[in-house]
Scaffold this active site. Structure first.
Site, PDB file in Angstrom:
ATOM      1  N   ARG A  45      -8.406  47.368  52.093  1.00 32.74           N
ATOM      2  CA  ARG A  45      -9.001  47.350  51.489  1.00 32.74           C
ATOM      3  C   ARG A  45     -10.156  45.814  51.381  1.00 32.74           C
ATOM      4  NH1 ARG A  45      -9.160  46.914  45.032  1.00 32.74           N
ATOM      5  NH2 ARG A  45     -11.264  47.174  44.309  1.00 32.74           N
ATOM      6  N   HIS A  90     -17.659  43.782  44.053  1.00 39.36           N
ATOM      7  CA  HIS A  90     -16.464  43.263  43.564  1.00 39.36           C
ATOM      8  C   HIS A  90     -17.033  42.389  42.921  1.00 39.36           C
ATOM      9  CE1 HIS A  90     -11.535  42.638  43.846  1.00 39.36           C
ATOM     10  NE2 HIS A  90     -12.146  42.109  42.901  1.00 39.36           N
ATOM     11  N   GLU A 135     -13.250  47.440  39.071  1.00 42.81           N
ATOM     12  CA  GLU A 135     -13.567  47.467  37.874  1.00 42.81           C
ATOM     13  C   GLU A 135     -14.548  46.731  37.126  1.00 42.81           C
ATOM     14  OE1 GLU A 135     -10.112  44.514  37.644  1.00 42.81           O
ATOM     15  OE2 GLU A 135      -9.007  45.445  38.084  1.00 42.81           O
ATOM     16  N   ASN A 283      -6.592  50.299  39.793  1.00 44.98           N
ATOM     17  CA  ASN A 283      -6.414  49.201  40.337  1.00 44.98           C
ATOM     18  C   ASN A 283      -5.073  49.834  38.285  1.00 44.98           C
ATOM     19  OD1 ASN A 283      -7.912  48.687  41.710  1.00 44.98           O
ATOM     20  ND2 ASN A 283      -9.580  46.641  40.835  1.00 44.98           N
ATOM     21  N   TYR A 285      -1.635  46.437  36.979  1.00 42.25           N
ATOM     22  CA  TYR A 285      -0.629  46.113  36.879  1.00 42.25           C
ATOM     23  C   TYR A 285      -0.278  46.227  35.810  1.00 42.25           C
ATOM     24  CZ  TYR A 285      -4.063  43.777  39.947  1.00 42.25           C
ATOM     25  OH  TYR A 285      -5.061  43.570  41.182  1.00 42.25           O
ATOM     26  N   GLU A 354      -5.441  48.821  43.816  1.00 36.54           N
ATOM     27  CA  GLU A 354      -4.624  47.162  43.386  1.00 36.54           C
ATOM     28  C   GLU A 354      -3.835  47.570  42.920  1.00 36.54           C
ATOM     29  OE1 GLU A 354      -6.924  44.376  41.721  1.00 36.54           O
ATOM     30  OE2 GLU A 354      -8.474  44.681  42.851  1.00 36.54           O
TER      31      GLU A 354
HETATM   32  C1  LIG Z   1      -5.886  39.851  39.788  1.00 35.09           C
HETATM   33  C2  LIG Z   1      -6.899  40.838  40.751  1.00 35.09           C
HETATM   34  O1  LIG Z   1      -7.285  41.492  38.862  1.00 35.09           O
HETATM   35  C3  LIG Z   1      -8.122  42.604  39.137  1.00 35.09           C
HETATM   36  O2  LIG Z   1      -8.613  42.201  38.352  1.00 35.09           O
HETATM   37  C4  LIG Z   1      -8.273  42.473  36.689  1.00 35.09           C
HETATM   38  C5  LIG Z   1      -8.252  42.517  35.180  1.00 35.09           C
HETATM   39  C6  LIG Z   1      -7.158  42.203  34.229  1.00 35.09           C
HETATM   40  C7  LIG Z   1      -6.236  43.752  34.372  1.00 35.09           C
HETATM   41  N1  LIG Z   1      -5.741  43.705  33.281  1.00 35.09           N
HETATM   42  O3  LIG Z   1      -4.720  44.630  33.279  1.00 35.09           O
HETATM   43  O4  LIG Z   1      -5.706  42.885  32.278  1.00 35.09           O
HETATM   44  C8  LIG Z   1      -6.457  43.961  35.918  1.00 35.09           C
HETATM   45  C9  LIG Z   1      -7.013  43.664  37.268  1.00 35.09           C
HETATM   46  C10 LIG Z   1      -9.324  41.763  39.721  1.00 35.09           C
HETATM   47  O5  LIG Z   1      -9.884  43.258  40.353  1.00 35.09           O
HETATM   48  C11 LIG Z   1      -8.869  41.393  40.928  1.00 35.09           C
HETATM   49  O6  LIG Z   1      -9.827  41.198  41.945  1.00 35.09           O
HETATM   50  C12 LIG Z   1      -8.249  40.340  40.819  1.00 35.09           C
HETATM   51  O7  LIG Z   1      -8.357  38.820  40.066  1.00 35.09           O
END
Ligand SMILES: C[C@H]1O[C@@H](Oc2ccc([N+](=O)[O-])cc2)[C@H](O)[C@@H](O)[C@H]1O
Length: 462
Positions: A45, A90, A135, A283, A285, A354
């Site tokens: 990606r 992006h 996002e 995405n 995290y 992601e």
């Molecule tokens: C590290 C990657 O993060 C992605 O953006 C985010 C921002 C905030 C959160 N959050 O859970 O608060 C998750 C993902 C982004 O798409 C990528 O470019 C990187 O920055």
């Protein structure tokens, strides 16, 4: 836009780092593809930079060098049977469009459609997976320091327009997405046969306690953070989430506005947007603990999305924390998020676009925390598949260390280390690259696996 930010407002980015060269994939794309082959991965990606192919933002001025670069990258991927998955936006807007108001200007829907046409025309013969936006929340929510995508403003003015602009951006962005989706469906899908979706940032919001108040607080947070963008596209009823819309309308009236600060879609727009995605890119995290009473914004005088939702976040205890601040390793995080989305939005096709772990710039390639994170996340992926959720793919963030927005090069997400002091930007696999390779190729998380050496080789057939 990011050239403007980094050069005109260097203090916005840690250590005043800029992205002029960054990881230099422009010159190193063959090495990048080689890294994918070293790990035996089958999908890459990446995003197209709008200003790189249309420097003025408009389709009358195409940069042939930009088109050639993406053609070279795509062809190199296909040479080794690696599927390209391409994101159109992006977070880097041509500066002219930034100055014209960016996503606050309703004309962005036309500008984005015109840009999307150029992308589909040039790359759609070989690219079969397009993602319109990465996002939306991070694009639209100005109070988040990462977001600079709303044009004609520099960050000193953000507070003055926060009450309106988050929501205006949400409406325009979702409409822009739908226009690009139908453009693809109408003019390109019949001959190119690909798919078009959107990627939304979906952290899991867990109630801090099991009281109804905290349950409601967590649900409101979900609606404000991702529902604003997902609900119009993926829900059966369409439009913005109902409870949140009603809440914003009520608050707006109390604050003396004559109409809701959330600009509702017309019935025609609702019907147009509903169903405008072939897949839901997620995405994911981390997990946040949400409270109806603890750590709320006290006496916040400025109307905003945060004030409209009006909930607090509680620090979790005992979850490993990454150096970036907002990222923890919470139990069952990805599984909770996907299970909820699957129920709420009628079992769409999902891709995890992601997922990853950051550390303060590391020279030590023995990245144990990242290894632990991927082991836990990929166990979640196996659970999601066992549940029968229609998850078609998983992508780690990120193949290599890169320019991490306002953190510059001080936060590293890569499976491969990049030496940003070295003009060649040499890439070296971290321990996580070996563990990741072992897991995805065996479809099994062996908690005891250790690489025999730190030398990568390409397996036969890759
Ligand atoms: C590290 C990657 O993060 C992605 O953006 C985010 C921002 C905030 C959160 N959050 O859970 O608060 C998750 C993902 C982004 O798409 C990528 O470019 C990187 O920055």
């Amino acid at each position: 836009m990011w050239d403007r930010i980094t050069h005109l407002h260097p203090s916005f980015v840690q250590n005043s780092h800029n992205a002029d060269i960054a990881a230099d994939s422009y010159h190193n794309y063959k090495r990048d593809v080689e890294m994918l082959r070293e790990m035996s991965l089958d999908t890459y990606r990446f995003s197209i930079s709008w200003p790189r192919i249309l420097p003025t933002g408009m389709p009358n001025d195409i940069n042939p060098a930009g088109i050639a670069y993406y053609n070279n990258l795509i062809n190199e991927l296909l040479k080794y049977n690696i599927t390209p998955m391409v994101t159109l936006y992006h977070w880097d807007l041509p500066i002219k469009l930034f100055e014209l108001g960016g996503f606050a200007n309703p004309l962005i829907t036309d500008w984005f459609e015109d840009y999307a046409r150029i992308v589909f025309q040039n790359f759609g013969d070989r690219v079969k997976h397009f993602i319109t936006f990465n996002e939306p929340r991070e694009v639209c929510v100005l109070s988040d320091v990462m977001s600079m995508s709303i044009g004609a403003i520099e960050h000193s003015k953000l507070d003055e327009i926060n009450d309106i602009v988050n929501y205006l951006c949400a409406k325009n962005l979702v409409l822009a997405h739908a226009k690009a989706y139908y453009l693809y469906e109408r003019e390109f899908k019949p001959t190119q046969g690909g798919q078009c979706g959107i990627t939304i940032s979906v952290p899991w919001f867990e109630p801090h306690t099991d009281t109804p108040e905290d349950e409601l607080a967590a649900e409101l947070k979900r609606q404000g953070e991702w529902g604003l963008y997902a609900h119009p596209i993926f829900s059966s009823e369409g439009g913005f989430p109902k409870e949140l819309s009603e809440r914003i309308a009520k608050k707006s009236a109390e604050q003396g506005y004559t109409r809701s600060r959330l600009p509702e879609f017309t019935e025609e727009e609702k019907a147009f947007i509903k169903g405008s995605a072939d897949f839901f890119g997620v995405n994911h995290y981390t997990t946040y603990l949400v409270s109806a009473s603890v750590n709320k914004l006290d006496n916040n005088p400025i109307p905003s999305l945060a004030d409209d939702i009006d909930v607090g976040l509680v620090d979790p205890e005992g979850w490993p924390q990454s150096d970036i601040g907002w990222l923890t390793l919470a139990p069952n995080s990805l599984h909770n998020a996907l299970t909820h989305l699957n129920t709420k939005y009628n079992s769409p096709v999902f891709y995890i676009t992601e997922n990853g772990w950051s550390s303060f710039p590391e020279t030590d390639l023995n990245d144990v925390d990242r290894v632990n994170y991927y082991r836990a996340s990929l166990e979640n992926v196996l659970d999601i598949l066992d549940d029968g959720i229609n998850l078609k793919g998983y992508m780690a963030w990120s193949l290599m260390d890169n320019f991490e927005w306002m953190h510059g090069y001080t936060q590293c997400f890569g499976l491969y280390h990049v030496d940003f002091q070295d003009p060649a930007r040499t890439r070296t696999p971290k321990k996580s690259a070996f563990v990741y390779k072992h897991i995805v190729n065996n479809r099994y998380v062996d908690p005891t696996y250790q690489p025999e050496s730190m030398t990568m080789t390409i397996d036969p057939g890759h």
